[in-house]
Design a protein around this motif. Structure first.
Motif, short mmCIF file in Angstrom:
data_model
loop_
_atom_site.label_atom_id
_atom_site.label_comp_id
_atom_site.label_asym_id
_atom_site.label_seq_id
_atom_site.Cartn_x
_atom_site.Cartn_y
_atom_site.Cartn_z
N THR A 46 0.83 -1.21 0.00
CA THR A 46 0.00 0.00 0.00
C THR A 46 0.86 1.26 0.00
O THR A 46 0.59 2.20 -0.76
N SER A 47 1.90 1.30 0.79
CA SER A 47 2.72 2.53 0.87
C SER A 47 3.47 2.77 -0.43
O SER A 47 3.47 3.90 -0.96
N SER A 48 4.12 1.74 -0.95
CA SER A 48 4.87 1.92 -2.20
C SER A 48 3.94 2.20 -3.37
O SER A 48 4.23 3.05 -4.23
N GLY A 49 2.79 1.52 -3.42
CA GLY A 49 1.84 1.76 -4.51
C GLY A 49 1.32 3.18 -4.51
O GLY A 49 1.22 3.83 -5.56
N ALA A 50 0.98 3.70 -3.33
CA ALA A 50 0.48 5.07 -3.24
C ALA A 50 1.55 6.08 -3.64
O ALA A 50 1.26 7.05 -4.36
N LEU A 51 2.78 5.87 -3.22
CA LEU A 51 3.84 6.82 -3.54
C LEU A 51 4.19 6.79 -5.02
O LEU A 51 4.38 7.84 -5.65
N SER A 99 -4.28 -3.66 5.13
CA SER A 99 -3.36 -2.52 5.18
C SER A 99 -4.02 -1.30 4.54
O SER A 99 -4.72 -1.42 3.52
N TYR A 100 -3.82 -0.15 5.19
CA TYR A 100 -4.26 1.14 4.64
C TYR A 100 -3.09 2.10 4.69
O TYR A 100 -2.34 2.15 5.66
N TYR A 101 -2.95 2.90 3.61
CA TYR A 101 -1.94 3.95 3.59
C TYR A 101 -2.59 5.21 3.04
O TYR A 101 -3.25 5.17 2.00
N GLY A 102 -2.42 6.35 3.73
CA GLY A 102 -2.99 7.59 3.23
C GLY A 102 -3.01 8.66 4.29
O GLY A 102 -2.53 8.47 5.42
#
Length: 753
Positions: A458-463, A486-489
């Motif tokens: 999630t973190s790498s995909g969002a970045l 997992s959540y990233y944001g």
């Protein structure tokens, strides 16, 4: 206000002209320049009172209406090109005609015609045509005794006459007066190319008069013909006398008309050259502005400022075309501080700008005086719309099409530059993202813990994809429900609650569709509209393991580094996202398999390496992922050919140590996501996903590195030297299934002693 003029060169002709100019209340002589000041003063023995004779060229730095070039010095346009570009340069003869004759009379016909003829024959006709036409109309009226008149030019495309200059008609009405060929007196004269003298009121039926004029008792109308081509007509009329014009007046008007036609032709030639020079200069300026290394929005702002200056200090706005959304996105303006952080869009077909974008055609609006007031110019590169330039003109704006043509040229040059910049930006962004994905993929597939894999996913995909939020769900093996792992944001608690409700619906649709998809506008999806809320766009894909869907990964709202607001994802983002998902699937496969393997002990106890069963499962998984694509995987083997001899001649401990050292030597040059397994007592096998363009060279380098390490250990090679055999197989050319690949890889191709 009096018109300021200066004289360049003191000659007998200019000295004779000075008294005539001083008698004209519309003219103010600022001074007479001559480089040979002493001789000039001697020539002007009795200069006019107050006349300033000077050898100081700063005289031409003043704001002047015209400069009268006597022709006794080097040409003014060459000596002072900047001053010449800012004013009109006249010969003494032209100046005499314009300002020195005063009210003309019939007995001066020959003199006036001769002066006009000499002007036409002069080498450079640089006088402003509008002023000259006005003066010629005044001459025609004063000589013939007319009390009104006009000079009309023919628009060949529209087949109608339009007023260029008129006396007795308000200037704001000129653009509205249009006379079709064949209609009225002027239309008949232009159509027949023959002059007419009308005594009394004109017959309405004979001349097809649409709007009858009761203030005209007599009229003269002559065609303006040059080299057999009708350019327009000269109209003269009298409101009080039916016998105001005789045959001499008609002959004079015809001669004047011929000279008018020649002047029009010469003026049009000069105007054409001037326009071309202006367009070339405008295009050069655009290319210089857009060729810098600044970001595209900064370059477009500089372009808008440049266009606004050319449009009389108006306002220019630049849009870029969003193909996915079929809309124009505001990016720059000539206004200071406008639009900071705003996402302004114009849908195709919406308003003037939207209509120009939809039709791919310029849209222009003119004011009551016929001058350009607004222009919406599509930016077309290779026939493809890349943006739009919108211009509101200021004051003053030149008449005619010169400004419009220059703006069209600037738009064409800008379109090519914008298209090139966008191509380079897309290539650079894609290259950067693919590099980032590969690096993130290596980290992902080398991670053994499932929780860490989901966090990185999630973190790498969002970045990488510039998403504001990322959510990953995995299926719970007991409940069979897909739960958030997992959540990233950047969302707060309330935002997360709204997002998770939306993601639940998105995940259901993705699981049904079983393929990656782009939701360009979430609110436009019927089953998502109510839950869309503040979220605009999404990317979502199923996550597979052994052809079975085990979860979903979804990204929401793209926020580019140069923007303060969320925007939509596009097709390019979907391609990059699909590539990224393949790494996430592989990483989850590895992590889940390692977790499963540690429970079922699929590892060799002596070396700690996976065994043949583990390798078989991993090869099958990679075969499913590779399909029929070339170069997606290869299998290699390493066998200690004389391990039994080493054990007989030495001892068991030395043989066991040899096995461990070979395992270490093989592990060192492999990548984190390569799989090394012990598949026999003296045999090791390797799975190499994405081996690169030259798998054979890679295996050869691997064999050499391992053999060198073993050969340099003397304790391992006494009393018997170790013999290593290496083999490899490429998919699908040397095997399309696991058994065929392993069988081919076990055939020795390289031996090292």
């Amino acid at each position: 206000m009096r018109r300021p003029v200066a004289i360049y060169g003191v000659s007998d002709e200019t000295l004779a002209l000075i008294p005539l100019l001083e008698d004209n209340p519309e003219i103010e002589i600022r001074g007479a320049y001559d480089a040979e000041l002493v001789q000039a003063r001697e020539r002007a023995a009795h200069p006019a009172p107050g006349l300033r004779l000077t050898d100081d060229p700063t005289l031409f730095a003043e704001r002047l209406h015209a400069v009268i070039d006597a022709g006794t010095l080097s040409p003014f346009s060459e000596a002072y090109p900047e001053a010449a570009a800012a004013t009109q340069v006249l010969s003494p003869l032209t100046a005499r005609l314009l300002w020195g004759y005063g009210v003309s009379s019939g007995d001066r016909k020959a003199e006036l015609l001769q002066a006009l003829h000499e002007i036409v024959e002069s080498v450079n006709l640089t006088v402003e045509p509008q002023e000259l036409f006005g003066r010629m109309l005044e001459i025609a009226m004063s000589v013939t005794g007319a009390d009104g008149g006009s000079l009309m030019l023919l628009d060949h495309e529209a087949s109608e006459l339009r007023v260029r200059v008129a006396l007795g008609v308000e200037p704001e009405l000129w653009p509205k007066i249009r006379v079709p060929l064949g209609e009225g007196i002027a239309g008949r004269v232009a159509a027949d190319a023959r002059p007419l003298k009308v005594r009394g009121a004109a017959d309405r039926d004979q001349f097809q008069i649409v709007r009858e004029r009761f203030d005209v008792e007599s009229a003269l109308c002559v065609p303006l013909i040059h080299e057999g081509k009708v350019l327009g007509v000269l109209n003269l009329h009298c409101a009080t006398r039916a016998d105001a014009f005789d045959d001499d007046d008609l002959e004079f008007a015809e001669q004047l008309g011929r000279l008018d036609a020649e002047i029009i032709t010469r003026a049009q030639e000069h105007e054409t050259l001037r326009r071309e020079a202006s367009r070339y200069a405008a295009v050069r300026e655009v290319r210089e502005v857009l060729a810098t290394a600044e970001p595209l929005d900064v370059r477009l702002r500089a372009l808008c400022q440049q266009v606004a200056r050319r449009a009389g200090g108006g306002i220019a706005t630049a849009y870029l075309y969003d193909r996915e959304d079929d809309s124009l996105r505001w990016v720059a303006t000539s206004l200071d501080g406008a639009g900071l952080g705003a996402d302004w869009r114009v849908d195709s077909g919406e308003g003037i700008d939207g209509r120009a974008a939809r039709t791919r055609q310029p849209v222009t609006l003119n004011g009551a005086d016929g001058r350009l007031a607004y222009a919406a110019l599509p930016l077309l590169a290779g026939g493809q719309l890349v943006g739009l330039l919108a211009i509101q003109t200021g004051e003053p704006v030149p008449s005619g099409r010169a400004l419009e043509e220059a703006l069209l040229e600037m738009a064409a040059a800008a379109a090519e530059a914008v298209a090139q910049a966008e191509r380079e930006a897309r290539m650079s962004a894609r290259s950067t993202k693919m590099t980032a994905i590969n690096e993130a993929g290596i980290r992902l597939v080398s991670t053994r813990e499932t929780a860490e894999v989901t966090r990185l996913a999630t973190s790498s995909g969002a970045l990488i994809l510039e998403a504001d939020h990322a959510v990953l769900r995995l299926q719970d093996p007991e409940t069979r429900r897909y739960v958030i792992r997992s959540y990233y944001g950047s969302g707060d608690r309330r935002t997360q609650e709204e997002l998770f409700q939306l993601d639940k619906l998105v995940a259901v649709d993705t699981l049904r569709g079983r393929q990656a998809r782009l939701l360009r506008k979430i609110e436009a999806e019927p089953n998502l509209a109510e839950a869309a809320g503040r979220f605009q766009s999404a990317l979502s894909a199923p996550l597979r393991r052994e052809s079975r869907v085990i979860g979903t990964l979804s990204l929401y709202d793209k926020v580019a580094p140069d923007q303060f607001y969320a925007g939509p994802f596009h097709d390019d983002d979907l391609q990059v996202f699909t590539r990224y998902v393949s790494y996430v699937e592989r990483a989850l496969e590895n992590a889940l398999f390692y977790a499963s393997s540690s429970q079922h002990r699929n590892f060799d106890e002596e070396t700690g390496l996976p065994n043949g069963e583990y390798l078989a499962v991993r090869i099958d998984q990679e075969l499913v992922r590779a399909g029929d694509q070339e170069g997606r995987l290869s299998v290699a083997s390493c066998r200690i050919e004389n391990l039994d001899e080493v054990r007989r001649e030495g001892d068991v401990v030395r043989a066991d140590r040899l096995v461990q050292q070979v395992a270490l030597a093989l592990r060192e040059p492999l990548r984190d996501f390569d799989v090394l397994a012990r598949t026999g007592e003296a045999e090791f096998s390797m799975l190499l996903p994405d081996p690169g363009p030259s798998p054979e060279e890679r295996v050869t380098e691997l064999a050499r590195a391992v053999a060198d390490r073993i050969a340099n250990d003397d304790r391992l090679n006494e009393p018997v030297r170790v013999v290593l055999a290496f083999g490899y197989a490429l998919h699908p050319s040397e095997g399309s299934d696991r058994q065929a690949l392993l069988k081919r890889a076990q055939q020795a191709r390289i031996r090292m002693v």
